[in-house]
Design an enzyme around this catalytic site. Structure first.
Site, PDB file in Angstrom:
ATOM      1  CB  ILE A   1      -0.981   0.017   1.202  1.00  0.00           C
ATOM      2  CG1 ILE A   1      -1.688  -1.319   1.367  1.00  0.00           C
ATOM      3  CG2 ILE A   1      -2.020   1.128   1.015  1.00  0.00           C
ATOM      4  CD1 ILE A   1      -2.628  -1.394   2.570  1.00  0.00           C
ATOM      5  N   PRO A   2       1.612   1.475  -1.099  1.00  0.00           N
ATOM      6  CG  PRO A   2       2.394   1.602  -3.301  1.00  0.00           C
ATOM      7  CD  PRO A   2       1.701   0.687  -2.331  1.00  0.00           C
ATOM      8  CG  HIS A   3       0.810   5.880   1.860  1.00  0.00           C
ATOM      9  ND1 HIS A   3       1.125   4.598   2.234  1.00  0.00           N
ATOM     10  CD2 HIS A   3       1.238   6.672   2.856  1.00  0.00           C
ATOM     11  CE1 HIS A   3       1.684   4.613   3.429  1.00  0.00           C
ATOM     12  NE2 HIS A   3       1.780   5.862   3.824  1.00  0.00           N
ATOM     13  N   GLY A   4       1.362   8.540  -1.073  1.00  0.00           N
ATOM     14  CA  GLY A   4       2.064   9.809  -1.095  1.00  0.00           C
ATOM     15  C   GLY A   4       1.102  10.971  -0.952  1.00  0.00           C
TER      16      GLY A   4
END
Length: 146
Positions: free
Chosen positions: A65-68
């Site tokens: 769950i990469p996020h930015g």
């Protein structure tokens, strides 16, 4: 939370081509860029990869769950990709990632990304949800899994 507003049919890849963490993230960023959710791919990628350097978002059980959070993001959104072969994601359990959720939120969003992370994580704790997602062939099947 209405997942259908964040994860629309055109924000999904049923067959991710990327073989590395960075390639897969770039592929999902491209989806959000084409969708108009983000206005600058490089700026958003910097935000996501900076977060990955701090701590891998490969949470185990084949999930990433990469996020930015970035000025490059127009509106909160999710891109979702499935990799049947799996991607080395430096996951906590050392296993490859098959289900990849990229969360994008504007800088001015307070804790929206935390609410989205919590929503997704709670559902993905269940084996049956993960199994339905990995087998999904349509947008409706993804929504049904949630």
């Amino acid at each position: 939370m209405d997942i259908g507003k964040l994860l629309t049919p055109n924000r999904i890849s049923f067959q991710l081509k990327g073989r590395t963490k960075e390639e897969a993230i770039e592929e999902l960023i491209e989806i959000l860029y084409k969708d108009g959710t983000i206005k600058n791919k490089e700026d958003f990628k910097i935000a996501v990869m900076k977060r990955e350097e701090e701590f891998s978002t490969g949470i185990g059980h084949g999930i990433g769950i990469p996020h930015g959070k970035s000025e490059a993001v127009n509106e909160a959104s999710i891109a979702f990709g499935i990799s049947q072969d799996g991607i080395d994601f430096d996951s906590m359990d050392g296993q490859p990632v098959n289900l990849l959720f990229l969360i994008a939120v504007p800088n001015k969003s307070d804790d929206v990304h935390l609410k989205i992370l919590s929503y997704i994580s709670r559902r993905l704790m269940h084996d049956d949800v993960r199994e339905k997602l990995i087998k999904a062939k349509t947008y409706d099947q993804i929504l049904e899994a949630f």
